[in-house]
Scaffold this motif. Structure first.
Motif, PDB file in Angstrom:
ATOM      1  N   ILE A 240       0.932  -1.222   0.153  1.00 16.24           N
ATOM      2  CA  ILE A 240       0.136   0.054   0.179  1.00 16.24           C
ATOM      3  C   ILE A 240       0.818   1.216   0.097  1.00 16.24           C
ATOM      4  O   ILE A 240       0.790   2.452  -0.640  1.00 16.24           O
ATOM      5  N   GLN A 241       2.074   1.166   0.840  1.00 12.90           N
ATOM      6  CA  GLN A 241       2.774   2.313   0.585  1.00 12.90           C
ATOM      7  C   GLN A 241       3.274   2.455  -0.464  1.00 12.90           C
ATOM      8  O   GLN A 241       3.703   3.642  -0.864  1.00 12.90           O
ATOM      9  N   ALA A 261      12.012   5.493   2.733  1.00 16.10           N
ATOM     10  CA  ALA A 261      12.786   4.906   4.042  1.00 16.10           C
ATOM     11  C   ALA A 261      11.850   4.428   4.970  1.00 16.10           C
ATOM     12  O   ALA A 261      12.056   3.255   5.502  1.00 16.10           O
ATOM     13  N   ASP A 262      10.471   4.803   4.927  1.00 15.87           N
ATOM     14  CA  ASP A 262       9.583   4.059   5.611  1.00 15.87           C
ATOM     15  C   ASP A 262       9.418   2.501   5.286  1.00 15.87           C
ATOM     16  O   ASP A 262       9.208   1.569   6.031  1.00 15.87           O
ATOM     17  N   ILE A 263       9.189   2.447   3.785  1.00 17.49           N
ATOM     18  CA  ILE A 263       9.142   1.181   3.173  1.00 17.49           C
ATOM     19  C   ILE A 263      10.355   0.340   3.625  1.00 17.49           C
ATOM     20  O   ILE A 263      10.143  -0.867   3.877  1.00 17.49           O
ATOM     21  N   ALA A 306      -0.255   1.455  10.092  1.00 16.00           N
ATOM     22  CA  ALA A 306      -1.812   1.139   9.416  1.00 16.00           C
ATOM     23  C   ALA A 306      -2.073   2.805   9.152  1.00 16.00           C
ATOM     24  O   ALA A 306      -2.734   2.849   8.084  1.00 16.00           O
ATOM     25  N   ARG A 307      -1.746   3.669   9.925  1.00 13.62           N
ATOM     26  CA  ARG A 307      -2.065   5.168   9.390  1.00 13.62           C
ATOM     27  C   ARG A 307      -1.340   5.611   8.283  1.00 13.62           C
ATOM     28  O   ARG A 307      -1.794   6.361   7.447  1.00 13.62           O
ATOM     29  N   ALA A 308      -0.101   5.043   8.083  1.00 10.33           N
ATOM     30  CA  ALA A 308       0.708   5.356   6.881  1.00 10.33           C
ATOM     31  C   ALA A 308       0.069   4.919   5.548  1.00 10.33           C
ATOM     32  O   ALA A 308       0.473   5.479   4.467  1.00 10.33           O
TER      33      ALA A 308
END
Length: 426
Positions: A240-241, A261-263, A306-308
């Motif tokens: 999703i991200q 970076a989050d991924i 989840a919020r991301a």
């Protein structure tokens, strides 16, 4: 009817085969001295040695006894018949351990020679044409045959022995019948006990194999459940991200870099948890060093992920969840994780309410999501719900999951907190 009667006699006289000998206890064997051993590991079977010694004593004693009778007899028998009588008494004793049925056949066929010798000499010990050693040999081989032969053969041996005693000397037949009956029944009882013991050992082995197989299946299911929870959640968030980051960045390199970076962080976390789950498989003793298992203290990470992805997550939880056993915390964490993963896949952009409560009855989890704001992803195989129910059942809890009438989905779980689940809390 006639074949049914004749068949056991045929088996006893020439067609039947005795069972192989039972394994001998090592206490009944001794290691031979090196100078006497055929091979370095040769062992002397004490039972067979005792039979050989008894056979030798019976052979020499019978020869001596017949020789003494010949001195006093009016018509002595030849040395050849004396030798045959001694062989007929001793040879069955030497054969009875290895070949019990052959031993009985040998004694049965040689018995007329011994009876003829005692009758010809004119000596009838105890008013019957049998010597003590002849009786002893007959009883021992009958017992051995009953231990190692099937019931039909044993019955035929008893019938033939009693009939022969009646034909040879009717007056002593009742005593002979009682003695043969006792020997045969005692041998058959030993056979039944050995058979029952062997069957019990087989059943215990089968039970142990079944328990082992069940343990393997349960371990496979546990590993599969852990892998599903880790992979499904992290891959859903990453997918999703990966789709949302370029749209959110809108050409801004800084936002794009932050999203990537989050991924990357999610990917590393997924790899770490996979290593943690699979680490025990690389060490047969389960001593592989692994990080602490996740618990409800890390639920904020799940909510942030989840919020991301675009979900709106509302959380209600106690101020403290300390004192929970690791197994209870892990199961609760996985249930929340799977519920959020399902919401990401099937209700993108929805509002999710995560309600975590604790009371005297146990730990309560209530995760509800509304309808999604975007098309849902493809339906899965339902293993996530099965895994959540299994986790709850293993702890003695319950889990209900289903659609909400106004749209959306909800998961409600109750996990008991008792002495069993709290013993690892410290």
């Amino acid at each position: 009817m006639i074949p049914a009667v004749v068949r056991p006699v045929q088996l006893a006289l020439y067609q039947g085969v005795a069972d192989p000998p039972a394994p001998r206890s090592r206490r009944l064997t001794v290691r031979l001295p090196r100078r006497l051993a055929v091979v370095p590991t040769s062992r002397l079977d004490l039972v067979q040695a005792a039979d050989a010694l008894l056979a030798a004593i019976a052979f020499l004693t019978t020869l001596s006894q017949v020789s003494d009778w010949n001195v006093k007899a009016v018509s002595p028998v030849s040395e050849g018949f004396s030798l045959l009588m001694a062989v007929g008494v001793a040879l069955p004793l030497a054969l009875r351990d290895r070949w019990p049925l052959a031993a009985w056949r040998t004694g049965f066929l040689m018995l007329p020679i011994g009876v003829w010798v005692t009758s010809s000499i004119g000596v009838r010990p105890a008013d019957a044409p049998y010597t003590f050693l002849m009786v002893l040999s007959c009883l021992l081989v009958s017992y051995s045959a009953a231990v190692r032969c099937e019931r039909r053969i044993t019955v035929a041996i008893w019938v033939l022995s009693v009939l022969t005693a009646w034909i040879i000397h009717p007056n002593s037949m009742p005593v002979a019948a009682v003695m043969v009956t006792v020997a045969v029944l005692f041998g058959y009882n030993v056979r039944v006990r050995r058979t029952a013991t062997a069957q019990l050992v087989v059943e215990e082995q089968r039970t142990q194999e079944a328990v082992g197989a069940q343990a393997v299946l349960e371990e496979r299911a546990r590993i599969a459940r852990e892998l599903h929870d880790v992979v499904a959640h992290h891959m859903s968030v990453i997918a999703i991200q990966a789709e949302a980051v370029p749209l959110k960045a809108a050409g801004d390199p800084a936002q794009l870099e932050a999203g990537l970076a989050d991924i990357r962080g999610l990917s590393l976390d997924a790899i770490a948890q996979l290593r943690q789950v699979l680490g025990v498989l690389r060490d047969q003793d389960g001593r592989t060093d692994t990080a602490p298992l996740p618990g409800l203290d890390r639920v904020e990470e799940l909510i942030a992920n989840a919020r991301a992805t675009g979900l709106t997550v509302l959380v209600k939880r106690p101020t403290s969840l300390e004192g929970l056993a690791p197994a209870l915390g892990l199961s609760a964490y996985r249930i929340v994780q799977e519920s959020l993963s399902n919401a990401m896949r099937h209700a993108p952009g929805a509002t999710v309410v995560v309600d975590i409560g604790r009371d005297d009855g146990g730990l309560r989890l209530h995760i509800t999501n509304g309808p999604g704001l975007a098309p849902a992803g493809p339906r899965g195989a339902g293993q996530g719900l099965v895994g959540m129910r299994e986790r709850a059942a293993l702890l003695g809890g319950t889990l209900d999951a289903g659609p909400v009438p106004v749209g959306g989905f909800q998961v409600t779980a109750t996990l008991p907190v008792d002495a069993t689940t709290e013993r690892g809390s410290g």
